[in-house]
Design an enzyme around this catalytic site. Structure first.
Site, short mmCIF file in Angstrom:
data_model
loop_
_atom_site.label_atom_id
_atom_site.label_comp_id
_atom_site.label_asym_id
_atom_site.label_seq_id
_atom_site.Cartn_x
_atom_site.Cartn_y
_atom_site.Cartn_z
CG HIS A 284 -8.45 5.23 -6.47
ND1 HIS A 284 -7.92 6.49 -6.62
CD2 HIS A 284 -7.42 4.46 -6.01
CE1 HIS A 284 -6.64 6.49 -6.27
NE2 HIS A 284 -6.31 5.26 -5.91
CG HIS B 135 -8.37 -8.96 -17.31
ND1 HIS B 135 -8.51 -9.30 -18.63
CD2 HIS B 135 -9.63 -8.72 -16.85
CE1 HIS B 135 -9.79 -9.26 -18.97
NE2 HIS B 135 -10.48 -8.91 -17.90
CG HIS C 164 -0.77 2.24 -5.02
ND1 HIS C 164 -0.61 2.41 -6.37
CD2 HIS C 164 -2.03 2.65 -4.74
CE1 HIS C 164 -1.72 2.89 -6.90
NE2 HIS C 164 -2.59 3.06 -5.92
CG HIS D 105 -16.73 -7.95 -16.41
ND1 HIS D 105 -16.42 -6.76 -17.05
CD2 HIS D 105 -15.54 -8.62 -16.29
CE1 HIS D 105 -15.12 -6.72 -17.29
NE2 HIS D 105 -14.57 -7.84 -16.85
CD GLU E 174 -2.71 1.56 0.30
OE1 GLU E 174 -3.21 2.70 0.26
OE2 GLU E 174 -2.98 0.67 -0.54
#
Length: 330
Positions: free
Chosen positions: A134, A302, A75, A244, A72
């Site tokens: 986000h 992906h 990032h 999806h 975290e």
């Protein structure tokens, strides 16, 4: 030239931030640090005994997991670096007489808002609507940076190519459909619905009689101590996953049609082939996620594939909609 190279570096760096964000999310490290902008009350991940004791006293309900906390924080660090790069781009655009002015300012405002979304992702305990926003913010940022890069390069004449001149509306529709599919992907991930269906091509069982559309797509899901690992029941998650997959079929069909129509253009044939190649890769990664039960590397790839598809469509739309006679810059 300086601005062009900075934009190239920033585009690659933005893709890295997007991939790191996906890796953090898919590693269940989104709450690796339960506070913001620090981590358990520290600038860095607490590792010393006295730091760990202080952190545990501040957050007694949290088990401190250093590996997730570091994911975290890394990032956050690289996202902060991206913010500095965007500020440098803005200043260079202000100093360059013929560079766009409003677009880089909008990008600066977007990355500030993206930072706020990053904070809310933590403070609102991974609320799906915030997590998805986000993710979309990151995709919007890299798309606008590419658009700025294209606008700072020498103009290419494509509007005179009559073989593809009438394809601009189809390209724009394809772009919006892809954005919708990316939103569905973000909603699937943020609701932990990626493994709700494990059979191909749609879902196992009598899925048509078990759809829960209202619950699946409600933006607000009530009050919960945390949204980590999802709060929706199986039927709602299954509905999201199915949406999806159906979206993927529609999107792939439309993009293949666009690529086929673009192939006749000598100027856009390479982009047409790139679009097909990325689409095949993305579909293969999506199927692999299902068959192999969401391996981390493939799941992150992906996300990266979606970003590259989006950038390809932004480029195609830029060339198709650009009028060679226009000399104005925003």
């Amino acid at each position: 030239m300086q601005l062009t190279w900075l934009l190239r570096i920033t585009l690659v760096f933005t893709l890295l931030v997007i991939l790191m964000g996906a890796y953090t999310r898919l590693s269940d490290a989104g709450l690796g640090c339960p506070d913001w902008p620090g981590c358990y009350g520290h600038i860095k991940v607490p590792t010393q005994d006295h730091e760990l004791s202080h952190a545990q006293s501040l957050f007694p309900d949290h088990d401190i997991e250093p590996e997730k906390a570091w994911l975290e924080m890394i990032h956050r660090y690289i996202a902060g670096g991206l913010g500095l790069l965007v500020l440098c781009i803005w200043f260079l655009c202000l100093k360059t007489p013929d560079a766009p002015k409003k677009l880089p300012l909008f990008i600066v405002l977007l990355i500030l808002f993206q930072g706020a979304l990053g904070m809310w992702t933590v403070t609102m305990k991974l609320m799906p609507i915030v997590v998805m926003s986000h993710l979309l913010g990151g995709f919007s940022l890299i798309s606008l940076l590419l658009l700025l890069y294209l606008r700072t390069r020498p103009r290419r004449i494509v509007a005179s190519d009559t073989s593809v001149q009438n394809l601009a509306p189809l390209a724009l529709v394809s772009l919006f459909v892809l954005i919708g599919q990316i939103m569905l992907g973000g909603w699937t991930s943020s609701n932990y619905a990626a493994l709700a269906c494990t059979a191909l091509p749609i879902c196992e069982g009598n899925w048509m009689d078990n759809l829960a559309i209202a619950d699946a797509f409600s933006p607000f899901q009530g009050q919960h101590p945390s949204f980590e690992f999802g709060v929706l029941d199986y039927h709602a998650r299954m509905t999201i996953h199915i949406a999806h997959r159906i979206g993927a079929i529609i999107t792939a069909s439309l993009l293949l049609l666009l690529a086929y129509r673009l192939f006749v253009s000598t100027q856009l044939k390479a982009l047409s082939l790139l679009l097909v190649g990325l689409l095949i890769l993305q579909v293969s990664l999506g199927i692999s996620n299902v068959v192999m039960h969401l391996p981390l590397g493939i799941a992150v790839s992906h996300n990266g594939g979606a970003a590259l598809l989006l950038l390809t469509l932004v480029t195609i739309n830029y060339f198709l909609w650009h009028k060679s006679s226009s000399t104005s810059r925003v």
